[in-house]
Motif scaffolding. Structure first.
Motif, PDB file in Angstrom:
ATOM      1  N   UNK A 124       1.537   6.818  -6.813  1.00  0.00           N
ATOM      2  CA  UNK A 124       0.444   7.726  -7.161  1.00  0.00           C
ATOM      3  C   UNK A 124       0.818   9.166  -6.833  1.00  0.00           C
ATOM      4  N   UNK A 125       1.452   9.365  -5.689  1.00  0.00           N
ATOM      5  CA  UNK A 125       1.870  10.711  -5.281  1.00  0.00           C
ATOM      6  C   UNK A 125       2.867  11.292  -6.282  1.00  0.00           C
ATOM      7  N   UNK A 126       3.854  10.488  -6.695  1.00  0.00           N
ATOM      8  CA  UNK A 126       4.832  10.951  -7.688  1.00  0.00           C
ATOM      9  C   UNK A 126       4.168  11.227  -9.023  1.00  0.00           C
ATOM     10  N   UNK A 127       3.244  10.369  -9.400  1.00  0.00           N
ATOM     11  CA  UNK A 127       2.555  10.524 -10.682  1.00  0.00           C
ATOM     12  C   UNK A 127       1.745  11.816 -10.710  1.00  0.00           C
ATOM     13  N   UNK A 154       8.482   8.013 -12.440  1.00  0.00           N
ATOM     14  CA  UNK A 154       8.321   6.872 -11.558  1.00  0.00           C
ATOM     15  C   UNK A 154       9.514   5.944 -11.563  1.00  0.00           C
ATOM     16  N   UNK A 155      10.382   6.076 -12.565  1.00  0.00           N
ATOM     17  CA  UNK A 155      11.476   5.122 -12.693  1.00  0.00           C
ATOM     18  C   UNK A 155      12.734   5.568 -11.954  1.00  0.00           C
ATOM     19  N   UNK A 156      12.860   6.841 -11.631  1.00  0.00           N
ATOM     20  CA  UNK A 156      14.016   7.315 -10.891  1.00  0.00           C
ATOM     21  C   UNK A 156      15.151   7.818 -11.760  1.00  0.00           C
ATOM     22  N   UNK A 157      14.997   7.747 -13.077  1.00  0.00           N
ATOM     23  CA  UNK A 157      16.035   8.253 -13.973  1.00  0.00           C
ATOM     24  C   UNK A 157      15.456   9.380 -14.809  1.00  0.00           C
ATOM     25  N   UNK A 188       0.835  -1.202   0.000  1.00  0.00           N
ATOM     26  CA  UNK A 188       0.000   0.000   0.000  1.00  0.00           C
ATOM     27  C   UNK A 188       0.876   1.260   0.000  1.00  0.00           C
ATOM     28  N   UNK A 189       1.950   1.269   0.768  1.00  0.00           N
ATOM     29  CA  UNK A 189       2.850   2.420   0.798  1.00  0.00           C
ATOM     30  C   UNK A 189       3.532   2.621  -0.550  1.00  0.00           C
ATOM     31  N   UNK A 190       3.925   1.540  -1.199  1.00  0.00           N
ATOM     32  CA  UNK A 190       4.570   1.635  -2.503  1.00  0.00           C
ATOM     33  C   UNK A 190       3.608   2.192  -3.551  1.00  0.00           C
ATOM     34  N   UNK A 191       2.389   1.693  -3.565  1.00  0.00           N
ATOM     35  CA  UNK A 191       1.391   2.184  -4.513  1.00  0.00           C
ATOM     36  C   UNK A 191       1.060   3.648  -4.228  1.00  0.00           C
ATOM     37  N   UNK A 192       0.927   3.996  -2.961  1.00  0.00           N
ATOM     38  CA  UNK A 192       0.656   5.381  -2.588  1.00  0.00           C
ATOM     39  C   UNK A 192       1.760   6.317  -3.021  1.00  0.00           C
TER      40      UNK A 192
END
Length: 55
Positions: free
Chosen positions: A22-25, A31-34, A15-19
């Protein structure tokens, strides 16, 4: 009892990873970090931005 604890911790991590995704999006971050400059999928990720692709 330990199985329930492990399951709850695993669910919280998912849930934290998905959240976080979504927050970054929503904030427009990648989302990939590069960077997008060398990404072959940049047009699919940020279709509203013009990208220059070097071949």
């Amino acid at each position: 009892m330990i199985n329930w604890i492990i399951a709850i911790v695993a669910i919280l991590i998912v849930v934290a990873t998905i959240g976080n995704f979504i927050k970054k999006s929503k904030s427009g971050k990648s989302g990939c970090g590069c960077g997008c400059s060398s990404c072959s999928s940049a047009d699919k990720c940020h279709s509203d931005i013009d990208h220059v692709v070097d071949d």
